[in-house]
Design an enzyme around this catalytic site. Structure first.
Site, PDB file in Angstrom:
ATOM      1  N   TYR A  39     -23.078 -66.097  26.330  1.00 48.68           N
ATOM      2  CA  TYR A  39     -24.496 -66.181  26.666  1.00 48.68           C
ATOM      3  C   TYR A  39     -25.126 -64.824  26.416  1.00 48.68           C
ATOM      4  CZ  TYR A  39     -28.755 -66.858  29.462  1.00 48.68           C
ATOM      5  OH  TYR A  39     -30.065 -66.931  29.881  1.00 48.68           O
ATOM      6  N   ASP A  95     -25.167 -70.087  23.805  1.00 49.76           N
ATOM      7  CA  ASP A  95     -26.570 -69.726  23.647  1.00 49.76           C
ATOM      8  C   ASP A  95     -26.594 -68.259  23.232  1.00 49.76           C
ATOM      9  OD1 ASP A  95     -29.214 -69.083  23.845  1.00 49.76           O
ATOM     10  OD2 ASP A  95     -29.446 -69.636  25.956  1.00 49.76           O
ATOM     11  N   HIS A 154     -32.009 -77.004  26.888  1.00 48.11           N
ATOM     12  CA  HIS A 154     -31.180 -76.927  25.678  1.00 48.11           C
ATOM     13  C   HIS A 154     -30.507 -78.276  25.451  1.00 48.11           C
ATOM     14  CE1 HIS A 154     -30.939 -72.401  25.180  1.00 48.11           C
ATOM     15  NE2 HIS A 154     -31.448 -72.503  26.395  1.00 48.11           N
TER      16      HIS A 154
END
Length: 279
Positions: A112, A152, A270
């Site tokens: 992340y 992500d 998402h």
């Protein structure tokens, strides 16, 4: 052909995702390994949301922020969270798990990356992370290894990856310097790579599975702003990736983005990215 199905998703808070329908999606997705970002919770919250799964989790040092995890049908053989310099707080942003793909070892990462903010200390943290990211990719990609970085990554690499790229050229997530890191990550291994910002570095040879699978098309996007009607208009960003070593990329059988049918049916901002890797 037998395959291992790996899905990745920023859940935008595991408790909220569980309340809003993540389990319904997961029940039908037939996933073997699920990587999660922005968990924003503790071990007990993951265990409640994912009963019966084996889970490894790196919680953020800032309560209620970040957090990465890997859930799997069979336990990971090993797990690691060490990342970057000792004075850099990467807690909740990088976790590695070792598994088997057939009879070969496979390292799966849930990452992340900071969202950043241009010309602020937040962006400085993002630069530190991207530097450490490149170093770790170099180590993981040695000796024809099978390795996969999912998550992500908060950078749209190319103009194809953002619907409104012209309006975001000076914003975090599409800054030329950010994109240049990905030019090197994905550039030919060992070759001199000139980034979109003019910087020069050595290519690491990793493969963007989504781009290779879909080719030169817009998207498919994985994140949409809550503002306006971005989701309904598919005005999104492709910032959730599977980055694979070349040896693993050759094993890709299928790639898809599980975009909800309607805005009301979303359980995160998402969409999950789902890839099948052959044994």
């Amino acid at each position: 052909m037998p395959h291992l199905r790996i899905a990745s998703v920023n859940v935008n808070g595991i408790r909220a995702a569980a309340r809003n329908g993540m389990s319904t999606w997961l029940d039908s997705a037939d996933v073997d390994i699920l990587t999660l970002q922005e968990v924003r919770g503790q071990d007990e919250h993951l265990e409640a949301a994912l009963p019966g799964w084996s889970i490894i989790h790196d919680e953020s040092s800032a309560k209620g922020r970040a957090g990465v995890a890997i859930a799997s049908r069979t336990p990971a053989l090993a797990a690691r969270t060490a990342f970057g310099a000792d004075d850099f707080d990467s807690a909740g942003r990088w976790i590695e798990g070792d598994f088997l793909l057939g009879d070969r070892p496979l390292t799966v990462v849930s990452a992340y990356v900071h969202s950043g903010e241009a010309d602020t200390p937040k962006q400085e943290e993002k630069w530190k992370f991207l530097e450490a990211f490149g170093s770790r990719l170099g180590a993981l990609g040695q000796d024809d290894a099978l390795a996969l970085v999912t998550g992500d990554l908060n950078v749209g690499h190319r103009e194809l990856d953002i619907k409104n790229w012209r309006g975001n050229r000076k914003k975090a997530g599409f800054l030329p310097r950010e994109r240049a890191y990905f030019d090197r990550f994905l550039g030919e291994a060992g070759a001199e790579v000139t980034g979109v910002d003019g910087s020069v570095g050595t290519g690491l040879g990793w493969v963007d599975v989504g781009r290779r699978f879909h080719g030169e098309v817009d998207g498919p996007y994985t994140w949409w702003s809550m503002r306006g009607q971005a989701f309904d208009n598919d005005s999104g960003w492709r910032i959730d990736y599977h980055l694979a070593t070349p040896a693993l990329a050759e094993r890709v059988q299928a790639y898809s983005v599980a975009r909800a049918a309607t805005y009301a049916e979303r359980w995160s901002d998402h969409a999950p990215v789902i890839v099948d890797y052959s044994f």
